[in-house]
Enzyme design. Structure first.
Site, PDB file in Angstrom:
ATOM      1  N   ARG A 248     -10.777   5.257  -7.074  1.00  8.69           N
ATOM      2  CA  ARG A 248     -10.220   3.921  -6.983  1.00  8.69           C
ATOM      3  C   ARG A 248      -9.826   3.610  -5.537  1.00  8.69           C
ATOM      4  O   ARG A 248      -9.264   4.459  -4.849  1.00  8.69           O
ATOM      5  CB  ARG A 248      -8.966   3.792  -7.858  1.00  8.69           C
ATOM      6  CG  ARG A 248      -8.445   2.336  -7.890  1.00  8.69           C
ATOM      7  CD  ARG A 248      -7.021   2.224  -8.386  1.00  8.69           C
ATOM      8  NE  ARG A 248      -6.795   2.790  -9.708  1.00  8.69           N
ATOM      9  CZ  ARG A 248      -7.186   2.237 -10.856  1.00  8.69           C
ATOM     10  NH1 ARG A 248      -7.817   1.069 -10.832  1.00  8.69           N
ATOM     11  NH2 ARG A 248      -6.940   2.827 -11.995  1.00  8.69           N
TER      12      ARG A 248
ATOM     13  N   ASN B 163      -6.391  -0.278  -1.763  1.00  9.11           N
ATOM     14  CA  ASN B 163      -6.245  -1.585  -1.118  1.00  9.11           C
ATOM     15  C   ASN B 163      -7.562  -1.944  -0.435  1.00  9.11           C
ATOM     16  O   ASN B 163      -7.888  -1.396   0.629  1.00  9.11           O
ATOM     17  CB  ASN B 163      -5.094  -1.539  -0.099  1.00  9.11           C
ATOM     18  CG  ASN B 163      -4.867  -2.877   0.571  1.00  9.11           C
ATOM     19  OD1 ASN B 163      -5.802  -3.614   0.885  1.00  9.11           O
ATOM     20  ND2 ASN B 163      -3.600  -3.209   0.797  1.00  9.11           N
TER      21      ASN B 163
ATOM     22  N   GLY C 128     -10.144   8.543   4.582  1.00  6.86           N
ATOM     23  CA  GLY C 128      -9.924   8.552   6.030  1.00  6.86           C
ATOM     24  C   GLY C 128     -11.094   9.091   6.830  1.00  6.86           C
ATOM     25  O   GLY C 128     -11.265   8.735   7.993  1.00  6.86           O
ATOM     26  N   GLU C 129     -11.871   9.960   6.224  1.00  5.16           N
ATOM     27  CA  GLU C 129     -12.872  10.660   7.032  1.00  5.16           C
ATOM     28  C   GLU C 129     -14.313  10.386   6.649  1.00  5.16           C
ATOM     29  O   GLU C 129     -15.216  10.487   7.477  1.00  5.16           O
ATOM     30  CB  GLU C 129     -12.568  12.164   7.002  1.00  5.16           C
ATOM     31  CG  GLU C 129     -11.440  12.477   7.947  1.00  5.16           C
ATOM     32  CD  GLU C 129     -10.621  13.689   7.549  1.00  5.16           C
ATOM     33  OE1 GLU C 129     -10.713  14.686   8.256  1.00  5.16           O
ATOM     34  OE2 GLU C 129      -9.877  13.638   6.550  1.00  5.16           O
TER      35      GLU C 129
END
Lengths: 693, 172
Positions: free
Chosen positions: A582, A585, A658-659
């Site tokens: 999921r 945001n 993030g990566e």
């Protein structure tokens, strides 16, 4: 797993800290207002190996505005040399060029810098060795590689299977030394007010800075406080404390009661803040004529510093990407007289998937197959290494969705077919992957206030990743309240322990602790807890952690234009499709994924730290010499994702983003360059000189 | 050596005495407590320290404070009096044209300076011909904003935010 119901999650809430950052009033580490500050400027070694014979500080000490100078002879003694990177000003030994050997504390930054220039040093230089090559005789196998993975793996008989394969690819790829280069330099303000040390720091983990600095200085953990509400980027380089933290603390001990302000200069960041090791990767793929892999061999050579080991896990993604009955992976290290390499966005996956995904493109060409189809034919049913079932592997959906959106089917597979006014045009594809990590050790506390308000506290970090916003959304859903009712506090060791913002684990680990604390609050105080009610809980261990292989996947498509005269490569279009559970945001997630892809573009075309072997330092140590992608380098770029909820990963249904955006990006671009030109570039970055023949 | 200067910073008259080696950037940050100009490289290579100096975008790390005596400095903070964001700043928020936020105040000031330059007819490297002022295409915006580095990679959204602000200017 008991999932929380998404109400705030999945909505594109604007960045909660956005307005303050846009106005420039959100305080980063150097910007905390403190009375009577002092300024620190370091002196760095000008040899790469040897020892200091004599260090003369008198001229500096006599300078107006200089308060004190500390050297290895005068600095306070540290308690632990377990981490040699943090053994600062404790001996005359020099391990690399640019090492801290002294520091000037002064009333103004100008005086500190002028003082540092006046320190005279005599050395006994030893012969240094910073020469990185795959042919070195002293390459060695580390015990394990980063994140605890085995150094070597071996399944079946990969060598024999490769020799007997109908189709073979045997190529060597190189990636250069690269520097994280966050826009905010590594910064610490240190204040020693006996018996307490306070650090205003720029870090991906206040709690790990606290425990590490405390241990280094021989203090109890509760004597140290670290504050870091806003962080100007890190990308791994602020994931662990570096020498500057210790140097600032040593200086603070010298001027009790006064804040010592210390920010590395941009130049200093190229030897004191970590970097990605260069890699030399031999990749061998054996396959049947119809493109089914029979052997995968990935041999990696990379470097570490001689004084402290860091072994990037470059071959790790090769262990799970594609099916093959025979597979061998290996890491070997050259120990050199250089600073310590460290984490840089997706260590392991980023360089490893560059090599692996270009090798797959070469195999597709050798088999006469579409590169998407080649990957479809080698999709493993289970994790090839552990034999665990996949938790949520959607690589093929990402590839197919990306192919559809990118109009991949219209592509002529032959290279060097399209051109436009002196520019050759081509497109390429590559897969992405990143493990789902949840780190144990985080704790969140929730306290009920008046009128249904909640204060949620966890010592987490927001380095631009959106933590302020997304943890608020998660807390709102965990507490079944509006986001306006959540008051989040992060970035301070006064708050409960939080694990590092690294390994794309932050939101998964911290968010889960918040969900657990909300459940605990309800268990203790019922559905409508009164003001003053409080509960606290830790991130639990996932039930499926040992039994399922949990990874994110993605597909990146790139279109490039290559100038036939100059060899200049311009990215004209790029799309990433990701499967990451999921998305908490969508507004912020798209930014972060595009940001990763942009760093991948930068890796593909621009970034290379060049070590001068005579002196042992990075010569292009600033933004003039080390180009990172600028606005004009990025054109049409977008990131989308599969609509997905991962109920094995976290109670939010998320994994971490993030990566993964950087992983595979450089390979997609390199493959597009091949398609445009017919020239296979295996050595990053793809600079014009490599294309003009 | 010390010198006394006066600066008008975000609408406020400020007098200060400082070391003549002090850059305008350090004067703002260390002497006046104005944090909207950021130090990213201190060498004029990243743009994080950009402010509007008498209306033009400049890198304050390359400006000595004493040479700026009597000038007017507008930072990103000054563009939002009382915390009310300037339309361009609002567009940055809506387009999520930032991540870590460290380059952002400089991007904002640079974008405003850039828009004025374009309006005044200044060409850029990618401007086709000099006969007429350039239309601010995406390519023009990207080129003119390339002095402001963003390691988080927010460029796509920065261009979108500037586009939004241009569109809002055009529709009163």
């Amino acid at each position: 797993m008991q999932m929380i119901e998404p109400r705030a999650m999945g909505t594109p809430l604007q960045r909660i800290d956005g307005a303050a950052k846009i106005m420039g009033t959100a305080p980063y580490a150097f910007e905390h207002r403190l009375e009577r500050p002092t300024y620190l400027h370091p002196v760095q070694s000008t040899i790469a190996r040897g020892r200091i014979l004599k260090i003369d500080t008198r001229a500096a000490e006599s300078l107006e505005g200089v308060i004190a100078v500390i050297t290895h002879e005068t600095a306070a003694r540290l308690a632990s040399d377990e981490n040699k990177e943090l053994w600062v000003l404790q001996s005359a030994k020099v391990h690399f060029r640019g090492q801290f050997i002294a520091a000037v504390i002064a009333q103004t930054p100008e005086s500190a810098r002028a003082g540092a220039d006046r320190i005279a040093v005599e050395y006994e230089a030893a012969r240094h060795d910073v020469s990185f090559s795959g042919g070195r005789k002293d390459l060695y196998a580390p015990k394990t590689v980063n994140a605890g993975y085995p150094t070597d793996t071996n399944q079946g008989d990969a060598e024999t299977a490769f020799e007997r394969a109908e189709v073979k690819v045997d190529s060597t790829y190189t990636t250069p030394m690269e520097h994280n280069s966050p826009m905010e330099p590594h910064t610490t303000i240190a204040i020693w007010e006996s018996p307490k040390l306070t650090l205003y720091d720029s870090t991906q983990s206040v709690h790990s800075v606290r425990t590490t600095v405390a241990k280094s200085l021989g203090l109890k953990v509760d004597q140290v406080r670290v504050v870091s509400p806003y962080v100007g980027g890190g990308f791994g380089s602020k994931g662990e404390p570096h020498a500057h933290n210790i140097l600032a603390a040593l200086a603070a001990l010298r001027v009790p009661g006064r804040p010592v302000k210390f920010a590395l200069t941009r130049q200093q960041m190229f030897c004191l803040a970590g970097y990605r090791t260069p890699t030399i990767q031999r990749f061998r793929l054996g396959a049947t004529r119809d493109g089914r892999l029979t052997s995968i061999i990935h041999d990696v050579v990379e470097l570490t510093s001689r004084f402290k080991e860091f072994a990037e896990q470059t071959a790790v993604p090769t262990r799970l990407m594609y099916a093959s009955p025979n597979r061998r992976t290996r890491h070997r290290l050259a120990a050199l007289d250089l600073p310590k390499p460290s984490w840089m966005r997706a260590p392991g996956e980023t360089p490893g998937m560059f090599a692996g995904e270009v090798a797959m493109d070469e195999l597709a060409v050798a088999c006469g197959l579409d590169p998407v189809e080649l990957r479809v034919r080698n999709e493993p049913e289970r994790n090839p290494e552990s034999d665990n079932p996949w938790g949520n592997r959607h690589l093929l959906e990402c590839l197919r969705e990306g192919a559809r959106r990118f109009a991949w089917s219209e592509r002529d597979p032959r290279p060097r077919q399209r051109s436009d006014r002196g520019w050759l045009i081509g497109s390429g594809v590559a897969s992405s992957t990143y493990p789902r990590y949840v780190l144990l050790g985080s704790r969140a506390t929730i306290r009920c206030g008046e009128r249904g308000q909640y204060t949620v506290r966890i010592g987490a970090a927001d380095l631009g990743t959106g933590t302020w916003t997304t943890l608020t959304q998660i807390a709102a859903d965990a507490l079944q309240c509006p986001v306006e009712a959540v008051h989040l506090e992060i970035g301070d060791t006064e708050q409960p322990n939080a694990t590092v913002a690294g390994g794309s684990s932050g939101i998964s680990s911290w968010g889960w602790a918040i969900v657990a604390a909300a459940q605990e609050l309800r268990r203790l105080h019922g559905a409508r807890p009164a003001a003053g009610a409080e509960a606290s809980a830790q991130t639990p261990k996932g039930a499926d952690d040992e039994t399922f292989a949990q990874h994110s996947f993605g597909a990146q498509f790139a279109e490039v234009r290559v100038n036939t005269l100059t060899g200049e490569v311009r990215l004209s279009r790029m799309l990433g499709v990701f499967s990451a559970g999921r998305i908490i945001n969508p507004r912020l997630a798209r930014s972060q994924l595009i940001g990763g892809m942009t760093m991948g573009l930068s890796m593909a075309l621009h970034e290379e730290s060049v070590v001068d072997e005579r002196f042992g330092h990075v010569i292009n140590h600033d933004f003039a010499g080390y180009h990172i992608a600028a606005n004009a380098d990025v054109t049409d770029m977008d990131a989308v994702w599969l609509d997905e909820v991962d109920d094995r990963s976290t109670p939010m249904g998320s994994r971490g983003i993030g990566e993964i955006g950087i992983v595979g990006a450089a390979a997609a671009i390199a493959n597009a360059v091949y398609h445009a030109t017919g020239t296979r570039i295996r050595n990053l970055p793809i600079t014009p000189d490599k294309l003009v023949t | 050596m010390k010198a006394s200067i006066t600066l008008r910073v975000d609408g406020e008259q400020r007098s200060l005495t400082l070391d003549t080696r002090t850059t305008l950037l350090d004067a703002l940050r260390e002497h006046l407590g104005v944090t909207a100009a950021k130090k990213g490289c201190d060498h004029g290579q990243c743009g994080a320290c950009t402010v509007l100096l008498d209306g033009r975008r400049v890198t304050t790390c390359l400006s000595l404070a004493v040479a700026c005596d009597g000038t007017s400095v507008t930072t990103a903070e000054g563009l939002a009096p009382g915390g009310t964001l300037h339309p361009l700043q609002q567009a940055f928020l809506e387009q999520d044209a930032l991540q870590c936020g460290y380059c952002t105040p400089g991007q904002i000031c640079s974008a405003l300076g850039m828009l004025d330059e374009a309006q005044a007819g200044h060409p850029s490297f990618v401007t086709e011909g000099l006969a007429a002022p350039a239309e601010l295409s995406d390519e023009e915006i990207r080129e003119r904003m390339s002095g402001n580095l963003c390691r988080c990679g927010a460029y796509v959204n920065i261009v979108a935010a500037i586009r939004q602000a241009i569109a809002e200017r055009a529709t009163p």
